[in-house]
Structure formats: C-alpha cells, structure tokens
Scaffold this motif. Sequence first.
Motif: not given
Length: 108
Positions: A59-71, A77-89
């Motif tokens: 549910p956290y992976l929606n189109s508004e949270a997507m990023v784009n680059n050439k690679r 982009k998922l930021y992984v911490w020891p106790d949670h995940i933050q999806v950029s956007g």
Amino acid sequence: MGKKVIVCTPESKLHKNSHGWIDFTEIQKSLLEKSDFSILALRVGDNKTIYIDFKMLAPYLNSEAMVNNKREGDHWKLYVWPDHIQVSGNFNDMAINQTSLVDLNLTK
C-alpha cells in the motif's frame, strides 16, 4: 494444490548512520503481487536481514511516491531503518520487527 512463494532480495545500499536504502522497481512489485506469499529479505546494518511480508508494504508503493532516473527508470526509494521503512514521497512509515521467516506467520 500448493501455494506459490516468492522471495525477493533487492540490492541494499548501506549508510554509516544505521540505515540503508533500496531502489525497488515496478518489475519487482509486479512479480511479488502474483504470488500467494511474497517475502522481501532486506539486508541492514550489522549483517542482519529483515523479512517483510510484501503485502504489508504494497500500500505504500503508489504512483505518487515513484521516482525516476536513467539507471532504474520508474521506481520507489525505500529507506530502511532498524525499526521502520520510509518510502520516499510517502509520509507514512511502515513499522518492521520481523527478524526471521517464522515471524511472518505465512500459514494463512
């Protein structure tokens, strides 16, 4: 008939300050959505692995949270911490605490 299980181990990039990040692609998401049980195995600091039931993250992976680059193209982009995940956007964090596959309780 048996159930289909997919385990995805996306490449993790680790930071010195106890977190890492993952570029998670549309292809990975599509494959995991087609399975009865979908598991993400994420490498974090101190040689630990966190196991996540993908259906909890989806549910956290929606189109508004997507990023784009050439690679990677379109991805999350998922930021992984020891106790949670933050999806950029996405301003909501997903709490995590699964350190073994048994914790996932995949017998549903």
